[in-house]
Design an enzyme around this catalytic site. Sequence first.
Site, PDB file in Angstrom:
ATOM      1  N   CYS A  59      -3.799 -12.199 -12.086  1.00 42.38           N
ATOM      2  CA  CYS A  59      -3.393 -10.810 -12.185  1.00 42.38           C
ATOM      3  C   CYS A  59      -2.604 -10.596 -13.484  1.00 42.38           C
ATOM      4  O   CYS A  59      -2.065 -11.533 -14.055  1.00 42.38           O
ATOM      5  CB  CYS A  59      -2.542 -10.347 -11.022  1.00 42.38           C
ATOM      6  SG  CYS A  59      -3.237 -10.674  -9.418  1.00 42.38           S
ATOM      7  N   ARG A  86      -7.105 -12.337 -17.054  1.00 44.69           N
ATOM      8  CA  ARG A  86      -6.361 -13.008 -15.982  1.00 44.69           C
ATOM      9  C   ARG A  86      -6.845 -12.614 -14.596  1.00 44.69           C
ATOM     10  O   ARG A  86      -6.558 -13.283 -13.616  1.00 44.69           O
ATOM     11  CB  ARG A  86      -4.875 -12.662 -16.093  1.00 44.69           C
ATOM     12  CG  ARG A  86      -4.205 -13.216 -17.319  1.00 44.69           C
ATOM     13  CD  ARG A  86      -2.778 -12.745 -17.359  1.00 44.69           C
ATOM     14  NE  ARG A  86      -2.019 -13.290 -16.252  1.00 44.69           N
ATOM     15  CZ  ARG A  86      -1.180 -14.296 -16.355  1.00 44.69           C
ATOM     16  NH1 ARG A  86      -1.003 -14.883 -17.492  1.00 44.69           N
ATOM     17  NH2 ARG A  86      -0.522 -14.725 -15.290  1.00 44.69           N
ATOM     18  N   TRP A  94      -6.428  -9.954  -9.329  1.00 40.33           N
ATOM     19  CA  TRP A  94      -7.305 -11.031  -8.868  1.00 40.33           C
ATOM     20  C   TRP A  94      -6.940 -11.209  -7.403  1.00 40.33           C
ATOM     21  O   TRP A  94      -5.844 -11.652  -7.076  1.00 40.33           O
ATOM     22  CB  TRP A  94      -7.019 -12.299  -9.665  1.00 40.33           C
ATOM     23  CG  TRP A  94      -7.946 -13.438  -9.345  1.00 40.33           C
ATOM     24  CD1 TRP A  94      -9.168 -13.669  -9.894  1.00 40.33           C
ATOM     25  CD2 TRP A  94      -7.711 -14.514  -8.420  1.00 40.33           C
ATOM     26  NE1 TRP A  94      -9.711 -14.810  -9.357  1.00 40.33           N
ATOM     27  CE2 TRP A  94      -8.849 -15.345  -8.456  1.00 40.33           C
ATOM     28  CE3 TRP A  94      -6.671 -14.840  -7.558  1.00 40.33           C
ATOM     29  CZ2 TRP A  94      -8.962 -16.492  -7.666  1.00 40.33           C
ATOM     30  CZ3 TRP A  94      -6.787 -15.970  -6.775  1.00 40.33           C
ATOM     31  CH2 TRP A  94      -7.920 -16.787  -6.839  1.00 40.33           C
ATOM     32  N   ASN A 121       2.432  -9.981  -9.093  1.00 39.29           N
ATOM     33  CA  ASN A 121       1.595 -11.182  -9.249  1.00 39.29           C
ATOM     34  C   ASN A 121       2.204 -12.259  -8.369  1.00 39.29           C
ATOM     35  O   ASN A 121       3.428 -12.410  -8.341  1.00 39.29           O
ATOM     36  CB  ASN A 121       1.638 -11.712 -10.685  1.00 39.29           C
ATOM     37  CG  ASN A 121       0.880 -10.842 -11.651  1.00 39.29           C
ATOM     38  OD1 ASN A 121       0.245  -9.881 -11.250  1.00 39.29           O
ATOM     39  ND2 ASN A 121       0.961 -11.181 -12.928  1.00 39.29           N
ATOM     40  N   GLY A 122       1.382 -13.056  -7.721  1.00 35.24           N
ATOM     41  CA  GLY A 122       1.900 -14.147  -6.896  1.00 35.24           C
ATOM     42  C   GLY A 122       1.502 -13.962  -5.450  1.00 35.24           C
ATOM     43  O   GLY A 122       0.607 -13.167  -5.128  1.00 35.24           O
ATOM     44  N   GLU A 133     -17.066 -32.286 -16.726  1.00 38.80           N
ATOM     45  CA  GLU A 133     -16.715 -31.059 -17.436  1.00 38.80           C
ATOM     46  C   GLU A 133     -17.962 -30.207 -17.695  1.00 38.80           C
ATOM     47  O   GLU A 133     -17.933 -28.985 -17.574  1.00 38.80           O
ATOM     48  CB  GLU A 133     -15.980 -31.414 -18.740  1.00 38.80           C
ATOM     49  CG  GLU A 133     -15.599 -30.252 -19.622  1.00 38.80           C
ATOM     50  CD  GLU A 133     -14.752 -29.178 -18.934  1.00 38.80           C
ATOM     51  OE1 GLU A 133     -14.268 -29.381 -17.807  1.00 38.80           O
ATOM     52  OE2 GLU A 133     -14.610 -28.090 -19.540  1.00 38.80           O
ATOM     53  N   LYS A 138     -18.395 -26.351 -16.359  1.00 37.62           N
ATOM     54  CA  LYS A 138     -18.670 -25.216 -17.267  1.00 37.62           C
ATOM     55  C   LYS A 138     -19.886 -24.435 -16.779  1.00 37.62           C
ATOM     56  O   LYS A 138     -19.873 -23.206 -16.744  1.00 37.62           O
ATOM     57  CB  LYS A 138     -18.961 -25.693 -18.700  1.00 37.62           C
ATOM     58  CG  LYS A 138     -17.795 -26.103 -19.547  1.00 37.62           C
ATOM     59  CD  LYS A 138     -16.904 -25.004 -20.053  1.00 37.62           C
ATOM     60  CE  LYS A 138     -15.808 -24.670 -19.103  1.00 37.62           C
ATOM     61  NZ  LYS A 138     -14.658 -25.494 -19.032  1.00 37.62           N
ATOM     62  N   GLU A 183     -19.082 -22.451 -13.564  1.00 35.74           N
ATOM     63  CA  GLU A 183     -18.145 -21.348 -13.787  1.00 35.74           C
ATOM     64  C   GLU A 183     -18.805 -20.101 -14.350  1.00 35.74           C
ATOM     65  O   GLU A 183     -18.527 -19.004 -13.902  1.00 35.74           O
ATOM     66  CB  GLU A 183     -17.085 -21.766 -14.824  1.00 35.74           C
ATOM     67  CG  GLU A 183     -15.951 -22.562 -14.303  1.00 35.74           C
ATOM     68  CD  GLU A 183     -14.886 -22.724 -15.376  1.00 35.74           C
ATOM     69  OE1 GLU A 183     -15.188 -23.353 -16.415  1.00 35.74           O
ATOM     70  OE2 GLU A 183     -13.772 -22.220 -15.186  1.00 35.74           O
ATOM     71  N   HIS A 232     -27.318 -43.961  -4.722  1.00 36.80           N
ATOM     72  CA  HIS A 232     -26.629 -44.044  -3.433  1.00 36.80           C
ATOM     73  C   HIS A 232     -26.660 -42.715  -2.680  1.00 36.80           C
ATOM     74  O   HIS A 232     -25.881 -42.508  -1.759  1.00 36.80           O
ATOM     75  CB  HIS A 232     -25.187 -44.515  -3.636  1.00 36.80           C
ATOM     76  CG  HIS A 232     -25.114 -45.889  -4.222  1.00 36.80           C
ATOM     77  ND1 HIS A 232     -25.499 -47.016  -3.527  1.00 36.80           N
ATOM     78  CD2 HIS A 232     -24.764 -46.318  -5.461  1.00 36.80           C
ATOM     79  CE1 HIS A 232     -25.357 -48.089  -4.302  1.00 36.80           C
ATOM     80  NE2 HIS A 232     -24.908 -47.681  -5.498  1.00 36.80           N
ATOM     81  N   LYS A 239      -7.833 -16.699 -15.600  1.00 39.84           N
ATOM     82  CA  LYS A 239      -7.470 -17.630 -16.659  1.00 39.84           C
ATOM     83  C   LYS A 239      -6.255 -18.475 -16.297  1.00 39.84           C
ATOM     84  O   LYS A 239      -6.139 -19.618 -16.692  1.00 39.84           O
ATOM     85  CB  LYS A 239      -7.197 -16.845 -17.941  1.00 39.84           C
ATOM     86  CG  LYS A 239      -6.974 -17.696 -19.167  1.00 39.84           C
ATOM     87  CD  LYS A 239      -8.235 -18.406 -19.564  1.00 39.84           C
ATOM     88  CE  LYS A 239      -8.050 -19.366 -20.708  1.00 39.84           C
ATOM     89  NZ  LYS A 239      -9.185 -20.300 -20.804  1.00 39.84           N
TER      90      LYS A 239
HETATM   91  C1  AGP Z   1     -11.523 -24.107 -16.993  1.00 43.68           C
HETATM   92  O1  AGP Z   1     -12.716 -23.693 -17.558  1.00 43.68           O
HETATM   93  C2  AGP Z   1     -11.156 -23.422 -15.782  1.00 43.68           C
HETATM   94  N1  AGP Z   1     -11.102 -22.029 -15.940  1.00 43.68           N
HETATM   95  C3  AGP Z   1     -10.107 -24.022 -14.893  1.00 43.68           C
HETATM   96  O2  AGP Z   1     -10.691 -25.119 -14.272  1.00 43.68           O
HETATM   97  C4  AGP Z   1      -8.771 -24.467 -15.531  1.00 43.68           C
HETATM   98  O3  AGP Z   1      -8.982 -25.559 -16.363  1.00 43.68           O
HETATM   99  C5  AGP Z   1      -7.774 -24.817 -14.413  1.00 43.68           C
HETATM  100  O4  AGP Z   1      -7.527 -23.680 -13.648  1.00 43.68           O
HETATM  101  C6  AGP Z   1      -6.478 -25.387 -14.943  1.00 43.68           C
HETATM  102  O5  AGP Z   1      -5.821 -24.452 -15.755  1.00 43.68           O
HETATM  103  P1  AGP Z   1      -4.646 -24.885 -16.719  1.00 43.68           P
HETATM  104  O6  AGP Z   1      -5.211 -25.825 -17.718  1.00 43.68           O
HETATM  105  O7  AGP Z   1      -4.165 -23.600 -17.322  1.00 43.68           O
HETATM  106  O8  AGP Z   1      -3.598 -25.552 -15.883  1.00 43.68           O
END
Ligand code: AGP
Length: 645
Positions: A2, A27, A76, A102-103, A518, A522, A525, A541, A640
Site C-alpha cells: 500500500c 507498492r 494492496w 498501511n499494515g 530465480e 521471475k 511473477e 525423483h 514491491k
Molecule cells: C522479487 O521479484 C519479488 N517481488 C519478491 O520476491 C521480493 O524479492 C521479496 O518480497 C523480498 O523483498 P525484499 O528484498 O524487499 O525484502
Amino acid sequence: MCGIVGYTGTEPAVPVLLDGLARLEYRGYDSSGVALERGSRIDVVCETGKVARLAEALGVGGGAHEAACGIGHTRWATHGRPTQANAHPHTSCDGAVALVHNGIIENFAELRRELEAAGHAFRSDTDSEVIAHLVEESLVSLACVDAADDALADAEGRRTPHDGTAALAQGRPSILARAVHAAASRLIGSYAIAVVSTADPGVIVGMRKDSPLVAGLAADGAYLASDAIALIDHTRDVVIVEDGQLIELGATTLALFDASGSCLAPLEPSPVHIDWDAELTEKGGYSDFMLKEIHEQPRVIRDTLAGRLVGDSVHLDELALTREELNLLDRVYIIACGTSYHAGLIAKNLIETWAQLPCEVEVASEFRYRNPIVTPTTLVVAVSQSGETADTLAAMRDARIKGARVFGITNVVGSSVARESDGVIYTKANKEIAVASTKSFLGQVVSLTLVAMMLAQTRGKLTAGQVRLLFSELADTAEKVEAVLADATSVEAAAEACKDARSALFVGRGMGSAVACEGALKLKEISYLHAEAYPAGEMKHGPIALIDEGFPVIAIATMSPTYDKVLSNLQECKARGAKVIAIATEGDDEIARHADHVIAVPSVRDAFSAIVASVPLQLFARAIAVLRGCDVDQPRNLAKSVTVE
Ligand code: AGP
C-alpha cells in the site's frame, strides 16, 4: 504494501496527491482513494483499479476540488476484497475523521465488536476502519477534557490553544494528534497511518509502527508519504518517522513527537538528505521499468564494486567487526524472502567454498517461527531490497535477541533493515520500480560475493593474490552482462516458443540450481505461467513425470564442474519430448545437440556464473509476459514492499 500520501499547504491538494499516488502505485494497486479536507467537511473519493481511474473520477484539471489539505492511498488488499467500499480513506461515523493505513491491525475483530457495541456503524470489511472510529471516540473524550480545561483556564485568566494550528505554533500537539495517539495505544499489529479531521483543519497527523512513513517540509506546504519517492519532487530533506513516533503536519510546520509513552513528548526532527534523482524513476526510453532496470545492471555491478578493493583487500568497513570477531565466527545464516533469498542461495556456495564457513540460507518467515541455532558467534546476514520486509525484520530482531551480529544488505538508505543492523552494505541499484526485482538482485549477489571474499580473506582462506584476481574477474562481469544485453534475439526466440505453455521447469546444479529458482520466480511473477525450479539431479525423483511432448525445460548449463551431469539430465528430458532451452557458455558446441534453443552467455568462472546466467532469464520472463499481454511492471496480487507478515 500500500502507499500513503498526504499534503497540506497552499496549493490544490488533488494534483499533489495523485502525483504521489502514481509514484507509489508500484507498492499496491488494487484500489485507491483520497480524502480532501475543506474546513468543516471532508470529501472522500475512492475507485477500484489503478490510480488512473481515481484521477478520472476526480476530474483533474476541472478545478472541482479546491482543498489544500488531503490524504491519499493506493491499496494492496489484506482484509476484504479490492472493492470501492474497502478502498481507503476510511471515515468515522460522523465523517469528521478520514484515515489511510498501511499494515495489519491484528486485534481489529475485537476492536470492531467493541466499537459496534458502542454504536459505531462500519462500512467496510477492512481492519483499518477501526482506527477511524477509535480516533472519533478519542476526539469526543478529548473535546470534553479540553472544554473543562478551557473553562478552568478562562476562570484563571489564561488561554490554552487546542486548535491544531495554534497548538502547533506553540510546539504542542493538536487535539487530532492526541486523539490519534490515544487510538494507537489500542492497536496491536503494524501500521503507518495518516489522518485528517474537521476538528483540526489544515492538519495531517501520521504515526507508525513497523511500517514506513516519511515527511518533508517545502515552500508550498508539508508532505507525508510511505516512501520518499513520493516526496523528492518537493523536497530532498526527509524526516524518517521511527516506530512509536507521531508526526504532525501544518501548512508551514512539521512537528515530531515521541508517542511511546502516555503523553506526546516533542522531538527535534533531523531530516536526511535524499540524493537520488526522480528522473531515475522515469522509463528513459524503455517500454517498461523492468526492461530499463534489467539494462541498468552493468552500472549496478560497477557502482557496487567501486572503492571496495583497497590494495589487495576487500574493504567492507561498514560491517564493523574486528578481525578477531570475524575469526571467531562459526556459522553464517542468510535470511531473506523471495528474490533476495535466491541471492542468498548463490552466496551460500561462495561462503562455504571460499571462507569454509557453514552457511545456512533460510526464508525469513520460517526462520522466525522455529528455533534456529543462533549464538553470539553466528553471523546473520539479512538481505532485503526494500529494507522493510516484515518477515525479514522480525527474523533479524530474533537473531539479535539471541546475541548474533546482524549485517544488512539493502538498497534503501535509512530503511528499517539498515537502521536495525550492526552494519549495512548498500547495494547501488538505485530505486527499483518494477515489482519484479532484477537490478537489485544483481546488486545483492555482487554485495554478497564481496562478503564471501572478505570473510575468506580475513580467515586466511584466500590469499591477497587470489582476492585480487577474483575481484578483477568480478568487475569484468559488468562488461559480460553488457554483452548479454546487446543481443536478446535468442531469448526472444525461446520466449516465442514457450509463450503458450501452461507450465515450465527450470533446472540446474550448484550455482545453476540457485539461478533456476530465480528464473522460475521471475516467470511466475510477471507472466502468471506456472514454473518450478528443481536441482537437475532431482528430476528423476519425481518431476520428470511432468514431461511430455513440448514441455519447456529451461536448463542452466553453463560450464561448471557438473556440466556433464546437467547434459545427462537434459538427455533424459529430451528423450521424453521436452522442449529444452539451455543457458550455455559461449563457444560450447556440444550443447546444441541437447537443446532446442541455446542462449549463449560469456564465459566466466563458475563462482560468477549466476551473474551472467540470471540476466537472460530475466529477459526471458519479461518477453513471455509481454507476449502474453501481462502488465510487466505491476503484476497482479504483488507489491514491491511486503510490510505485512
Ligand atoms: C522479487 O521479484 C519479488 N517481488 C519478491 O520476491 C521480493 O524479492 C521479496 O518480497 C523480498 O523483498 P525484499 O528484498 O524487499 O525484502
